[in-house]
Enzyme design. Sequence first.
Site, PDB file in Angstrom:
ATOM      1  N   PRO A   2       0.789  -1.000   0.031  1.00  0.00           N
ATOM      2  CA  PRO A   2      -0.014   0.174   0.016  1.00  0.00           C
ATOM      3  C   PRO A   2       0.832   1.203  -0.061  1.00  0.00           C
ATOM      4  CG  PRO A   2      -0.034  -0.969   2.096  1.00  0.00           C
ATOM      5  CD  PRO A   2       1.151  -1.598   1.377  1.00  0.00           C
ATOM      6  N   GLU A   3       1.182   1.768  -1.243  1.00  0.00           N
ATOM      7  CA  GLU A   3       1.658   3.126  -1.239  1.00  0.00           C
ATOM      8  C   GLU A   3       0.677   4.009  -1.756  1.00  0.00           C
ATOM      9  OE1 GLU A   3       5.393   2.756  -3.567  1.00  0.00           O
ATOM     10  OE2 GLU A   3       5.808   0.904  -3.115  1.00  0.00           O
TER      11      GLU A   3
END
Length: 273
Positions: A2-3
Amino acid sequence: MPELPEIETLKNGLQKPLIGQRIVSLEINRPSLRYPLSTDLSLAIATKITGLRRRARYLLIDLDNFYSLIIHLGMSGRFTLQNSDYLPQKHDHVIFSLDGQSQLVFNDARRFGMIYIAHTKDPAITLEMFKKFGPEPLSTIFTTKYLKNKLVNRRLPIKNLLLDNQLVVGVGNIYASESLFKACISPLRLSCSLADFELVKLVQSIKDVLRKAILAGGTTLRDFVNGSSQPGLFQQVLSVYGRVGQSCRLCSAVIIKVKQSGRSSFYCPNCQK
DNA sequence: AGTGGCACCTGTGTGC
DNA sequence: TGCACACAGGTGCCAC
Protein backbone atom coordinates in the site's frame (compact mmCIF):
# COMPACT_ATOMS: atom_id res chain seq x y z
CA MET A 1 1.58 -3.10 -1.27
CA PRO A 2 0.00 0.00 0.00
CA GLU A 3 1.78 3.04 -1.32
CA LEU A 4 -0.01 6.15 -2.53
CA PRO A 5 -1.66 4.64 -5.66
CA GLU A 6 -3.08 1.72 -3.71
CA ILE A 7 -4.67 3.92 -1.05
CA GLU A 8 -5.94 6.32 -3.73
CA THR A 9 -7.48 3.33 -5.52
CA LEU A 10 -9.06 2.15 -2.29
CA LYS A 11 -10.49 5.61 -1.61
CA ASN A 12 -11.83 6.02 -5.16
CA GLY A 13 -13.57 2.65 -5.06
CA LEU A 14 -15.14 3.04 -1.63
CA GLN A 15 -16.27 6.65 -2.00
CA LYS A 16 -19.51 6.03 -3.87
CA PRO A 17 -20.78 3.01 -1.90
CA LEU A 18 -19.85 4.45 1.50
CA ILE A 19 -20.93 8.08 1.48
CA GLY A 20 -24.28 8.43 3.19
CA GLN A 21 -24.04 5.06 4.92
CA ARG A 22 -24.51 4.85 8.66
CA ILE A 23 -22.17 2.85 10.88
CA VAL A 24 -24.46 0.89 13.19
CA SER A 25 -21.98 -1.22 15.11
CA LEU A 26 -18.36 -2.08 15.54
CA GLU A 27 -16.79 -5.44 16.17
CA ILE A 28 -13.21 -5.60 17.41
CA ASN A 29 -11.79 -9.10 17.28
CA ARG A 30 -8.30 -8.11 18.36
CA PRO A 31 -7.65 -5.26 20.77
CA SER A 32 -4.41 -4.19 19.12
CA LEU A 33 -2.95 -4.03 15.65
CA ARG A 34 0.39 -2.25 15.41
CA TYR A 35 -0.77 -0.26 18.41
CA PRO A 36 -3.62 -0.84 20.87
CA LEU A 37 -6.96 0.21 19.39
CA SER A 38 -8.43 3.21 21.16
CA THR A 39 -11.75 2.82 22.94
CA ASP A 40 -12.58 6.12 21.21
CA LEU A 41 -13.28 4.07 18.07
CA SER A 42 -16.78 3.68 19.52
CA LEU A 43 -17.27 7.36 18.59
CA ALA A 44 -17.85 6.05 15.07
CA ILE A 45 -20.96 4.14 16.08
CA ALA A 46 -24.28 5.72 14.99
CA THR A 47 -22.57 8.20 12.70
CA LYS A 48 -23.05 8.77 9.00
CA ILE A 49 -20.12 8.70 6.55
CA THR A 50 -19.83 12.08 4.85
CA GLY A 51 -16.64 11.74 2.82
CA LEU A 52 -13.43 9.87 2.09
CA ARG A 53 -9.99 11.40 1.76
CA ARG A 54 -6.39 10.28 1.55
CA ARG A 55 -3.35 11.82 3.23
CA ALA A 56 -0.01 10.10 2.63
CA ARG A 57 -0.75 6.39 2.95
CA TYR A 58 -3.69 6.95 5.27
CA LEU A 59 -7.35 6.63 4.30
CA LEU A 60 -9.57 9.11 6.15
CA ILE A 61 -13.28 8.40 6.53
CA ASP A 62 -15.10 11.55 7.61
CA LEU A 63 -18.10 11.11 9.90
CA ASP A 64 -20.99 13.48 10.57
CA ASN A 65 -19.94 13.95 14.22
CA PHE A 66 -16.76 15.78 13.08
CA TYR A 67 -14.52 12.82 13.72
CA SER A 68 -12.64 10.84 11.08
CA LEU A 69 -11.58 7.24 11.05
CA ILE A 70 -7.94 7.09 9.98
CA ILE A 71 -6.82 3.82 8.50
CA HIS A 72 -3.38 2.54 7.53
CA LEU A 73 -2.98 -0.82 5.80
CA GLY A 74 0.56 -1.49 6.98
CA MET A 75 2.13 -4.07 4.68
CA SER A 76 -0.58 -6.68 4.32
CA GLY A 77 -3.80 -4.90 5.30
CA ARG A 78 -7.08 -5.11 3.37
CA PHE A 79 -10.09 -2.87 3.88
CA THR A 80 -13.04 -4.19 1.91
CA LEU A 81 -16.78 -3.76 1.62
CA GLN A 82 -18.61 -7.05 2.04
CA ASN A 83 -22.21 -8.19 1.72
CA SER A 84 -24.34 -9.56 4.55
CA ASP A 85 -23.54 -13.14 3.48
CA TYR A 86 -19.81 -12.59 4.06
CA LEU A 87 -18.08 -15.39 5.95
CA PRO A 88 -15.48 -14.09 8.43
CA GLN A 89 -11.88 -14.81 7.50
CA LYS A 90 -8.76 -15.34 9.56
CA HIS A 91 -7.22 -11.97 10.55
CA ASP A 92 -10.50 -10.02 10.26
CA HIS A 93 -9.57 -7.71 13.14
CA VAL A 94 -12.18 -4.94 12.95
CA ILE A 95 -15.61 -5.03 11.29
CA PHE A 96 -17.86 -1.98 10.84
CA SER A 97 -21.49 -2.95 10.21
CA LEU A 98 -23.39 -0.50 8.02
CA ASP A 99 -27.11 0.16 7.88
CA GLY A 100 -27.33 -1.13 4.32
CA GLN A 101 -26.52 -4.57 5.79
CA SER A 102 -23.03 -4.45 4.31
CA GLN A 103 -19.85 -4.50 6.37
CA LEU A 104 -16.47 -2.84 6.16
CA VAL A 105 -13.84 -5.40 7.07
CA PHE A 106 -10.28 -4.62 8.15
CA ASN A 107 -8.13 -7.70 7.61
CA ASP A 108 -4.39 -7.66 8.26
CA ALA A 109 -2.33 -10.82 8.62
CA ARG A 110 0.85 -9.09 9.75
CA ARG A 111 -0.87 -6.57 12.00
CA PHE A 112 1.32 -3.68 10.88
CA GLY A 113 -1.84 -1.72 10.10
CA MET A 114 -3.41 0.96 12.28
CA ILE A 115 -6.85 2.42 12.91
CA TYR A 116 -7.28 5.75 14.69
CA ILE A 117 -10.07 8.21 15.20
CA ALA A 118 -9.35 11.95 15.21
CA HIS A 119 -10.95 15.34 14.69
CA THR A 120 -12.02 15.74 11.07
CA LYS A 121 -10.79 19.28 10.63
CA ASP A 122 -7.16 18.66 11.36
CA PRO A 123 -5.90 15.18 12.25
CA ALA A 124 -2.53 16.75 13.05
CA ILE A 125 -4.09 18.15 16.23
CA THR A 126 -4.64 14.61 17.44
CA LEU A 127 -2.03 12.61 15.62
CA GLU A 128 1.62 13.47 15.99
CA MET A 129 2.73 11.74 12.79
CA PHE A 130 0.52 13.90 10.58
CA LYS A 131 2.51 16.98 11.61
CA LYS A 132 5.72 15.54 10.21
CA PHE A 133 4.44 14.66 6.75
CA GLY A 134 6.05 16.19 3.69
CA PRO A 135 4.00 17.28 0.68
CA GLU A 136 1.82 15.07 -1.47
CA PRO A 137 3.86 14.11 -4.54
CA LEU A 138 0.99 14.89 -6.93
CA SER A 139 0.41 18.34 -5.43
CA THR A 140 1.75 21.60 -6.85
CA ILE A 141 3.93 21.97 -3.74
CA PHE A 142 6.12 19.07 -4.81
CA THR A 143 8.37 20.77 -7.35
CA THR A 144 11.98 20.62 -8.53
CA LYS A 145 12.73 23.70 -6.46
CA TYR A 146 11.29 22.10 -3.32
CA LEU A 147 13.25 18.90 -3.89
CA LYS A 148 16.49 20.76 -4.57
CA ASN A 149 16.20 22.70 -1.31
CA LYS A 150 15.53 19.53 0.64
CA LEU A 151 18.37 17.50 -0.89
CA VAL A 152 21.13 20.05 -0.99
CA ASN A 153 22.71 19.04 2.33
CA ARG A 154 21.78 15.39 2.34
CA ARG A 155 24.34 12.67 1.77
CA LEU A 156 22.07 9.65 1.61
CA PRO A 157 21.45 7.65 -1.58
CA ILE A 158 18.48 9.16 -3.40
CA LYS A 159 16.49 5.93 -3.10
CA ASN A 160 16.62 6.06 0.70
CA LEU A 161 15.45 9.66 0.73
CA LEU A 162 12.48 9.00 -1.54
CA LEU A 163 11.17 6.63 1.14
CA ASP A 164 11.32 9.39 3.78
CA ASN A 165 7.80 10.64 4.54
CA GLN A 166 9.17 13.95 5.78
CA LEU A 167 10.56 14.65 2.30
CA VAL A 168 7.57 13.45 0.30
CA VAL A 169 4.74 11.11 1.32
CA GLY A 170 3.33 8.03 -0.34
CA VAL A 171 6.40 6.88 -2.29
CA GLY A 172 7.35 3.40 -1.14
CA ASN A 173 9.79 0.75 -2.25
CA ILE A 174 8.06 -0.11 -5.54
CA TYR A 175 7.45 3.40 -6.85
CA ALA A 176 10.83 4.71 -5.68
CA SER A 177 12.56 2.10 -7.84
CA GLU A 178 10.21 2.68 -10.77
CA SER A 179 10.50 6.48 -10.63
CA LEU A 180 14.31 6.34 -10.54
CA PHE A 181 14.30 4.05 -13.57
CA LYS A 182 12.08 6.45 -15.50
CA ALA A 183 14.37 9.34 -14.50
CA CYS A 184 17.50 7.35 -15.56
CA ILE A 185 19.01 7.85 -12.07
CA SER A 186 20.75 5.05 -10.18
CA PRO A 187 19.27 4.40 -6.71
CA LEU A 188 22.85 4.45 -5.37
CA ARG A 189 23.50 8.09 -6.34
CA LEU A 190 23.97 10.45 -3.41
CA SER A 191 21.12 12.92 -3.37
CA CYS A 192 23.41 15.95 -3.22
CA SER A 193 25.10 14.84 -6.45
CA LEU A 194 21.97 15.17 -8.60
CA ALA A 195 22.16 17.84 -11.28
CA ASP A 196 19.28 20.26 -11.84
CA PHE A 197 18.14 18.51 -15.02
CA GLU A 198 18.05 15.21 -13.11
CA LEU A 199 15.90 16.70 -10.35
CA VAL A 200 13.48 18.00 -12.98
CA LYS A 201 13.28 14.55 -14.50
CA LEU A 202 12.92 12.88 -11.12
CA VAL A 203 9.97 15.04 -10.04
CA GLN A 204 8.26 14.49 -13.40
CA SER A 205 8.92 10.74 -13.20
CA ILE A 206 7.52 10.36 -9.68
CA LYS A 207 4.33 12.16 -10.66
CA ASP A 208 4.03 10.24 -13.92
CA VAL A 209 4.62 6.80 -12.37
CA LEU A 210 2.14 7.47 -9.55
CA ARG A 211 -0.55 8.74 -11.94
CA LYS A 212 -0.18 5.71 -14.20
CA ALA A 213 -0.29 3.37 -11.20
CA ILE A 214 -3.50 5.00 -9.97
CA LEU A 215 -5.06 4.53 -13.42
CA ALA A 216 -4.05 0.84 -13.26
CA GLY A 217 -5.71 0.44 -9.87
CA GLY A 218 -2.41 0.09 -8.00
CA THR A 219 0.14 -2.71 -7.80
CA THR A 220 -0.70 -6.14 -6.40
CA LEU A 221 2.36 -8.23 -5.61
CA ARG A 222 0.58 -10.37 -3.09
CA ASP A 223 -1.91 -8.82 -0.71
CA PHE A 224 -3.36 -5.59 -2.08
CA VAL A 225 -6.99 -5.55 -3.16
CA ASN A 226 -9.29 -2.56 -3.58
CA GLY A 227 -12.52 -2.03 -1.64
CA SER A 228 -14.28 -4.53 -3.91
CA SER A 229 -11.58 -7.18 -3.30
CA GLN A 230 -10.10 -6.76 -6.81
CA PRO A 231 -6.30 -6.68 -7.32
CA GLY A 232 -4.45 -3.90 -9.14
CA LEU A 233 -2.82 -4.23 -12.56
CA PHE A 234 0.29 -2.04 -12.40
CA GLN A 235 2.54 -5.03 -11.58
CA GLN A 236 2.13 -6.08 -15.22
CA VAL A 237 4.03 -3.01 -16.44
CA LEU A 238 6.70 -2.64 -13.76
CA SER A 239 10.04 -1.74 -15.38
CA VAL A 240 12.47 -2.87 -12.69
CA TYR A 241 10.78 -3.71 -9.37
CA GLY A 242 10.91 -7.48 -8.76
CA ARG A 243 12.58 -8.08 -12.14
CA VAL A 244 16.09 -9.03 -10.95
CA GLY A 245 17.88 -11.16 -13.57
CA GLN A 246 15.40 -10.20 -16.30
CA SER A 247 16.12 -7.97 -19.30
CA CYS A 248 15.61 -4.23 -19.18
CA ARG A 249 12.61 -3.35 -21.34
CA LEU A 250 14.59 -0.51 -22.94
CA CYS A 251 18.14 -1.79 -23.45
CA SER A 252 18.03 -5.54 -22.63
CA ALA A 253 20.71 -5.24 -19.92
CA VAL A 254 20.16 -7.44 -16.86
CA ILE A 255 18.21 -5.84 -13.99
CA ILE A 256 20.19 -5.75 -10.72
CA LYS A 257 18.96 -5.96 -7.13
CA VAL A 258 20.82 -4.30 -4.27
CA LYS A 259 20.10 -3.80 -0.57
CA GLN A 260 19.91 -0.23 0.72
CA SER A 261 19.28 0.17 4.44
CA GLY A 262 17.80 -3.30 4.47
CA ARG A 263 15.35 -2.63 1.62
CA SER A 264 15.62 -4.07 -1.89
CA SER A 265 16.26 -1.71 -4.77
CA PHE A 266 16.07 -2.73 -8.41
CA TYR A 267 17.68 -0.91 -11.31
CA CYS A 268 19.11 -1.16 -14.80
CA PRO A 269 22.88 -0.46 -14.62
CA ASN A 270 22.90 0.64 -18.25
CA CYS A 271 19.91 3.01 -18.30
CA GLN A 272 20.41 4.42 -14.80
CA LYS A 273 23.59 6.35 -14.00
C1' DA B 1 20.37 16.60 13.19
C1' DG B 2 21.18 12.90 10.38
C1' DT B 3 21.70 8.11 9.90
C1' DG B 4 21.59 2.93 10.23
C1' DG B 5 19.69 -0.86 12.42
C1' DC B 6 16.16 -3.09 14.37
C1' DA B 7 11.52 -4.50 15.99
C1' DC B 8 6.79 -5.18 15.13
C1' DC B 9 4.05 -10.10 12.91
C1' DT B 10 2.57 -13.65 9.72
C1' DG B 11 2.67 -16.07 5.38
C1' DT B 12 5.15 -17.85 1.54
C1' DG B 13 8.87 -19.73 -1.02
C1' DT B 14 13.26 -22.12 -1.17
C1' DG B 15 16.71 -25.38 -0.03
C1' DC B 16 18.11 -29.27 2.48
C1' DT C 1 6.93 -34.39 3.85
C1' DG C 2 8.96 -31.66 7.25
C1' DC C 3 11.89 -28.35 8.89
C1' DA C 4 14.76 -24.04 9.11
C1' DC C 5 15.50 -19.98 7.18
C1' DA C 6 15.13 -15.67 4.39
C1' DC C 7 12.25 -12.38 2.85
C1' DA C 8 8.18 -9.21 2.05
C1' DG C 9 5.00 -3.43 0.05
C1' DG C 10 5.71 0.45 6.25
C1' DT C 11 6.72 2.92 10.30
C1' DG C 12 8.77 4.43 14.60
C1' DC C 13 12.20 4.09 18.09
C1' DC C 14 16.84 3.95 19.68
C1' DA C 15 21.78 4.40 19.71
C1' DC C 16 25.57 6.44 17.58
